[in-house]
Enzyme design. Structure first.
Site, PDB file in Angstrom:
ATOM      1  N   ARG A   1     -16.909  24.549  20.708  1.00  0.00           N
ATOM      2  CA  ARG A   1     -17.550  25.609  20.472  1.00  0.00           C
ATOM      3  C   ARG A   1     -17.250  26.964  20.699  1.00  0.00           C
ATOM      4  O   ARG A   1     -17.677  28.322  20.755  1.00  0.00           O
ATOM      5  CB  ARG A   1     -18.947  25.595  21.019  1.00  0.00           C
TER       6      ARG A   1
ATOM      7  N   GLU B   1     -24.104  30.101  24.782  1.00  0.00           N
ATOM      8  CA  GLU B   1     -23.009  29.122  23.248  1.00  0.00           C
ATOM      9  C   GLU B   1     -24.153  31.359  22.328  1.00  0.00           C
ATOM     10  O   GLU B   1     -23.454  31.304  21.300  1.00  0.00           O
ATOM     11  CB  GLU B   1     -23.858  28.343  23.114  1.00  0.00           C
TER      12      GLU B   1
ATOM     13  N   SER C   1     -28.973  25.440  20.698  1.00  0.00           N
ATOM     14  CA  SER C   1     -28.261  25.201  22.762  1.00  0.00           C
ATOM     15  C   SER C   1     -28.222  26.113  22.643  1.00  0.00           C
ATOM     16  O   SER C   1     -27.594  27.589  22.257  1.00  0.00           O
ATOM     17  CB  SER C   1     -27.520  24.146  22.569  1.00  0.00           C
TER      18      SER C   1
HETATM   19  P1  FAD Z   1     -25.719  34.022  12.761  1.00  0.00           P
HETATM   20  O1  FAD Z   1     -26.272  33.381  13.952  1.00  0.00           O
HETATM   21  O2  FAD Z   1     -26.402  35.196  11.176  1.00  0.00           O
HETATM   22  O3  FAD Z   1     -24.302  34.341  13.509  1.00  0.00           O
HETATM   23  C1  FAD Z   1     -24.179  33.741  14.867  1.00  0.00           C
HETATM   24  C2  FAD Z   1     -22.269  34.636  14.794  1.00  0.00           C
HETATM   25  O4  FAD Z   1     -21.377  34.260  14.156  1.00  0.00           O
HETATM   26  C3  FAD Z   1     -23.164  36.676  15.590  1.00  0.00           C
HETATM   27  O5  FAD Z   1     -21.624  36.362  16.288  1.00  0.00           O
HETATM   28  C4  FAD Z   1     -22.011  36.505  13.451  1.00  0.00           C
HETATM   29  O6  FAD Z   1     -21.877  37.848  13.706  1.00  0.00           O
HETATM   30  C5  FAD Z   1     -21.126  35.411  12.911  1.00  0.00           C
HETATM   31  N1  FAD Z   1     -20.583  35.596  11.923  1.00  0.00           N
HETATM   32  C6  FAD Z   1     -21.667  34.672  11.087  1.00  0.00           C
HETATM   33  N2  FAD Z   1     -21.298  34.690   9.624  1.00  0.00           N
HETATM   34  C7  FAD Z   1     -20.144  35.539   9.870  1.00  0.00           C
HETATM   35  C8  FAD Z   1     -18.695  35.357   9.001  1.00  0.00           C
HETATM   36  N3  FAD Z   1     -19.265  35.335   7.765  1.00  0.00           N
HETATM   37  N4  FAD Z   1     -17.986  35.695   9.281  1.00  0.00           N
HETATM   38  C9  FAD Z   1     -17.814  36.663  10.857  1.00  0.00           C
HETATM   39  N5  FAD Z   1     -18.851  35.881  11.522  1.00  0.00           N
HETATM   40  C10 FAD Z   1     -19.854  36.508  11.122  1.00  0.00           C
HETATM   41  N6  FAD Z   1     -24.933  24.759  16.325  1.00  0.00           N
HETATM   42  C11 FAD Z   1     -24.102  23.631  16.599  1.00  0.00           C
HETATM   43  O7  FAD Z   1     -22.564  23.668  16.882  1.00  0.00           O
HETATM   44  N7  FAD Z   1     -24.091  22.112  16.079  1.00  0.00           N
HETATM   45  C12 FAD Z   1     -25.188  21.885  16.185  1.00  0.00           C
HETATM   46  O8  FAD Z   1     -26.278  20.736  16.095  1.00  0.00           O
HETATM   47  C13 FAD Z   1     -26.850  23.579  16.203  1.00  0.00           C
HETATM   48  N8  FAD Z   1     -27.635  22.635  16.131  1.00  0.00           N
HETATM   49  C14 FAD Z   1     -28.758  24.043  15.852  1.00  0.00           C
HETATM   50  C15 FAD Z   1     -29.948  22.961  15.441  1.00  0.00           C
HETATM   51  C16 FAD Z   1     -31.553  24.818  15.480  1.00  0.00           C
HETATM   52  C17 FAD Z   1     -32.664  24.497  15.579  1.00  0.00           C
HETATM   53  C18 FAD Z   1     -30.429  26.529  15.854  1.00  0.00           C
HETATM   54  C19 FAD Z   1     -31.454  27.133  15.516  1.00  0.00           C
HETATM   55  C20 FAD Z   1     -28.872  26.428  15.839  1.00  0.00           C
HETATM   56  C21 FAD Z   1     -28.230  26.029  16.119  1.00  0.00           C
HETATM   57  N9  FAD Z   1     -27.104  26.130  16.112  1.00  0.00           N
HETATM   58  C22 FAD Z   1     -25.764  24.602  16.206  1.00  0.00           C
HETATM   59  C23 FAD Z   1     -26.337  27.144  15.813  1.00  0.00           C
HETATM   60  C24 FAD Z   1     -26.682  27.558  15.140  1.00  0.00           C
HETATM   61  O9  FAD Z   1     -27.436  27.211  13.755  1.00  0.00           O
HETATM   62  C25 FAD Z   1     -24.904  27.938  14.461  1.00  0.00           C
HETATM   63  O10 FAD Z   1     -24.337  28.547  15.351  1.00  0.00           O
HETATM   64  C26 FAD Z   1     -24.671  27.912  12.632  1.00  0.00           C
HETATM   65  O11 FAD Z   1     -23.223  28.207  11.913  1.00  0.00           O
HETATM   66  C27 FAD Z   1     -25.180  30.506  12.580  1.00  0.00           C
HETATM   67  O12 FAD Z   1     -24.970  30.232  11.749  1.00  0.00           O
HETATM   68  P2  FAD Z   1     -26.234  31.828  11.059  1.00  0.00           P
HETATM   69  O13 FAD Z   1     -25.185  31.614   9.668  1.00  0.00           O
HETATM   70  O14 FAD Z   1     -27.235  31.539  11.240  1.00  0.00           O
HETATM   71  O15 FAD Z   1     -25.061  32.772  11.764  1.00  0.00           O
HETATM   72  P1  NAP Z   2     -28.156  14.812  23.355  1.00  0.00           P
HETATM   73  O1  NAP Z   2     -27.983  13.182  22.136  1.00  0.00           O
HETATM   74  O2  NAP Z   2     -29.246  14.803  24.001  1.00  0.00           O
HETATM   75  O3  NAP Z   2     -27.209  14.391  24.346  1.00  0.00           O
HETATM   76  C1  NAP Z   2     -26.683  16.043  25.149  1.00  0.00           C
HETATM   77  C2  NAP Z   2     -25.210  16.387  25.303  1.00  0.00           C
HETATM   78  O4  NAP Z   2     -24.507  14.676  25.778  1.00  0.00           O
HETATM   79  C3  NAP Z   2     -24.952  16.396  23.777  1.00  0.00           C
HETATM   80  O5  NAP Z   2     -24.755  17.899  24.248  1.00  0.00           O
HETATM   81  C4  NAP Z   2     -23.529  16.175  23.589  1.00  0.00           C
HETATM   82  O6  NAP Z   2     -23.057  16.970  23.352  1.00  0.00           O
HETATM   83  C5  NAP Z   2     -23.722  14.905  24.927  1.00  0.00           C
HETATM   84  N1  NAP Z   2     -23.307  13.794  24.183  1.00  0.00           N
HETATM   85  C6  NAP Z   2     -24.654  12.835  24.049  1.00  0.00           C
HETATM   86  N2  NAP Z   2     -23.338  11.809  23.418  1.00  0.00           N
HETATM   87  C7  NAP Z   2     -22.065  11.319  23.209  1.00  0.00           C
HETATM   88  C8  NAP Z   2     -21.202  11.145  23.707  1.00  0.00           C
HETATM   89  N3  NAP Z   2     -21.025   9.753  22.975  1.00  0.00           N
HETATM   90  N4  NAP Z   2     -19.685  11.471  23.383  1.00  0.00           N
HETATM   91  C9  NAP Z   2     -19.573  12.686  23.826  1.00  0.00           C
HETATM   92  N5  NAP Z   2     -20.724  13.775  24.064  1.00  0.00           N
HETATM   93  C10 NAP Z   2     -22.134  12.813  24.211  1.00  0.00           C
HETATM   94  O7  NAP Z   2     -27.458  15.875  22.429  1.00  0.00           O
HETATM   95  P2  NAP Z   2     -29.105  16.440  21.367  1.00  0.00           P
HETATM   96  O8  NAP Z   2     -29.346  17.776  22.349  1.00  0.00           O
HETATM   97  O9  NAP Z   2     -29.811  15.386  20.981  1.00  0.00           O
HETATM   98  O10 NAP Z   2     -27.516  16.968  20.628  1.00  0.00           O
HETATM   99  C11 NAP Z   2     -27.224  15.537  19.682  1.00  0.00           C
HETATM  100  C12 NAP Z   2     -26.408  16.600  18.937  1.00  0.00           C
HETATM  101  O11 NAP Z   2     -26.776  17.870  17.839  1.00  0.00           O
HETATM  102  C13 NAP Z   2     -25.565  17.343  20.172  1.00  0.00           C
HETATM  103  O12 NAP Z   2     -24.015  16.757  19.571  1.00  0.00           O
HETATM  104  C14 NAP Z   2     -25.539  17.858  20.172  1.00  0.00           C
HETATM  105  O13 NAP Z   2     -24.197  19.083  19.794  1.00  0.00           O
HETATM  106  C15 NAP Z   2     -26.096  18.690  18.626  1.00  0.00           C
HETATM  107  N6  NAP Z   2     -26.876  20.489  18.436  1.00  0.00           N
HETATM  108  C16 NAP Z   2     -26.403  21.226  18.965  1.00  0.00           C
HETATM  109  C17 NAP Z   2     -27.156  22.067  19.154  1.00  0.00           C
HETATM  110  C18 NAP Z   2     -26.706  23.786  19.161  1.00  0.00           C
HETATM  111  O14 NAP Z   2     -27.062  24.710  18.754  1.00  0.00           O
HETATM  112  N7  NAP Z   2     -25.020  23.797  19.638  1.00  0.00           N
HETATM  113  C19 NAP Z   2     -28.615  21.991  18.969  1.00  0.00           C
HETATM  114  C20 NAP Z   2     -28.854  20.874  18.684  1.00  0.00           C
HETATM  115  C21 NAP Z   2     -28.288  20.239  18.207  1.00  0.00           C
HETATM  116  P3  NAP Z   2     -21.646  17.485  22.389  1.00  0.00           P
HETATM  117  O15 NAP Z   2     -22.921  18.831  22.126  1.00  0.00           O
HETATM  118  O16 NAP Z   2     -20.519  18.227  23.142  1.00  0.00           O
HETATM  119  O17 NAP Z   2     -22.021  16.447  21.302  1.00  0.00           O
END
Ligand code: FAD
Ligand code: NAP
Length: 338
Positions: free
Chosen positions: A164, A334, A238
């Site tokens: 991340r 994050e 998250s």
């Molecule tokens: P923004 O929120 O608009 O920006 C985020 C940051 O990136 C800011 O600092 C901004 O300045 C910068 N930025 C944006 N665009 C650019 C660009 N073109 N160039 C340089 N900098 C830039 N994330 C995960 O990793 N895994 C997930 O599974 C996941 N699930 C999510 C689920 C939900 C319900 C929500 C609300 C969020 C989730 N996220 C997840 C977080 C988010 O969706 C990601 O980080 C996504 O990539 C953000 O994209 P955005 O365009 O909305 O960025």
């Molecule tokens: P989950 O399945 O309830 O698991 C909880 C955490 O345990 C996750 O964050 C995941 O890490 C880790 N995990 C689970 N199974 C794993 C495996 N087999 N090997 C390694 N790590 C494992 O998670 P959840 O909240 O429902 O989310 C599911 C997936 O969507 C995750 O990968 C999570 O990262 C992603 N997600 C991300 C965001 C965000 O905003 N970043 C929001 C929603 C969902 P990892 O996070 O490293 O995968």
């Protein structure tokens, strides 16, 4: 010709929906717009920030300077043997991009379905879900440097992707805008089904030999069921990263908390689930004014309606203190706080 707007509502451009205004804002749809916007900011000595889908930003007050709202759309593909190289304009919606590639029969993005936001933000925190990170399909990107006005290509090594994180979240934060990203997908699927939720969903769908589309459907189904929809309740996914701790610290904690979910990493460290730590500290469903901890997913902080960013931040800090006191682990945010 580019239009610069003044004193605009930013809250509606973010999924958390906390109120804040941007001093100046510009919607850019191409490189020429971007050059004009950056020249405007430079003339006036304004700081620049880029906003994509606003799904990873918490607004805690009005934003001084210029906010660039990214709407650069482009898709161009090139098939080369079993590889498919696709260059996306950075304003493309991530989930639409995933859906399109899966519908073409190209594999690699399916585990990353239903992540909100833009393609251009994906490298920023090296988005990941269900065992796949965008780094695994990344080929190269182009970024516009605000200070020099140059567009530079970056390889995966130069992006320095980690868990991340990338160079764009560290050294190059607010210094560049990613304008395009190229991914390498495959006609030969190498499917990742290591996460229990995906396995259980496939079993519930009676699928024993999954194809790319099956994984996509399973991920969409699990996420729709488990994760709070920002259109219904404000959130940014998250709020904290999963901490990665030493093997020694993990085994000490496991002696005390034998049910603690933990995932050993290839470098000997151990990833622990931040959501579980927060839940153990009794925060699931808790509220701080109009902000709160989601009642099904403790890693997600929510806006119950009318929450201001400082309220969310205060709640986050209380959670950080309580997890540190109980487990000796520091939770790192994050979400990007503006
Ligand atoms: P923004 O929120 O608009 O920006 C985020 C940051 O990136 C800011 O600092 C901004 O300045 C910068 N930025 C944006 N665009 C650019 C660009 N073109 N160039 C340089 N900098 C830039 N994330 C995960 O990793 N895994 C997930 O599974 C996941 N699930 C999510 C689920 C939900 C319900 C929500 C609300 C969020 C989730 N996220 C997840 C977080 C988010 O969706 C990601 O980080 C996504 O990539 C953000 O994209 P955005 O365009 O909305 O960025
Ligand atoms: P989950 O399945 O309830 O698991 C909880 C955490 O345990 C996750 O964050 C995941 O890490 C880790 N995990 C689970 N199974 C794993 C495996 N087999 N090997 C390694 N790590 C494992 O998670 P959840 O909240 O429902 O989310 C599911 C997936 O969507 C995750 O990968 C999570 O990262 C992603 N997600 C991300 C965001 C965000 O905003 N970043 C929001 C929603 C969902 P990892 O996070 O490293 O995968």
């Amino acid at each position: 010709m580019l239009t610069i707007q003044h004193n605009i509502d930013l809250g509606e451009h973010t999924t958390f929906g906390c109120p804040a205004r941007a001093e100046h804002a510009a919607v850019v749809t191409n490189i020429q717009d971007l050059q004009e916007a950056v020249a405007y900011a430079r003339d006036k000595g304004l700081a620049i920030r880029v906003l994509g889908g606003g799904s990873n930003v918490l607004l805690t007050g009005n934003v001084a300077g210029l906010v660039i709202i990214n709407q650069i759309y482009q898709r161009a593909e090139c098939v080369d043997g079993h590889d498919v190289h696709i260059r996306f304009g950075s304003g493309e919606n991530w989930h639409d991009a995933v859906t399109w590639t899966v519908s073409q029969g190209w594999s690699g993005m399916e585990n990353l379905a239903l992540i909100p936001g833009t393609v251009g933000a994906a490298p920023m925190q090296n988005i990941g879900a269900y065992g796949v990170e965008q780094a695994s399909i990344f080929e190269e990107l182009e970024a516009f440097h605000f200070e020099s006005g140059e567009i530079r290509k970056y390889t995966a090594v130069e992006c320095d992707f980690g868990y991340r994180v990338s160079v764009f979240k560290r050294e190059l934060r607010d210094k560049v805008m990613i304008t395009s990203v190229t991914y390498r997908l495959s006609l030969d699927p190498k499917l990742v089904t290591s996460y229990r939720d995906v396995q259980e969903e496939l079993a519930a769908m009676s699928i024993t030999t999954p194809r790319t589309l099956d994984i996509y459907n399973a991920v969409v189904s699990v996420r729709t069921r488990k994760l709070p929809d920002p259109r219904v309740i404000g959130n940014a996914g998250s709020f904290f990263m999963n901490p990665v701790i030493t093997a020694e610290q993990a085994s000490e904690l496991l002696e005390k908390y034998p049910t603690m979910p933990n995932y050993p990493q290839s470098d000997g460290t151990v990833k622990v689930a931040a959501g579980w730590l927060i839940e153990q500290c009794g925060w699931k469903g808790a509220r701080n004014g109009a902000s709160g901890v989601h009642d099904r997913q403790a890693l997600v902080l929510v806006n119950h309606g009318g929450a201001v960013g400082s309220e969310v931040l205060e709640l986050a800090e209380k959670i950080q203190r309580s997890v540190a006191d109980t487990f000796g682990i520091t939770l790192v945010r994050e979400v990007n706080v503006w």
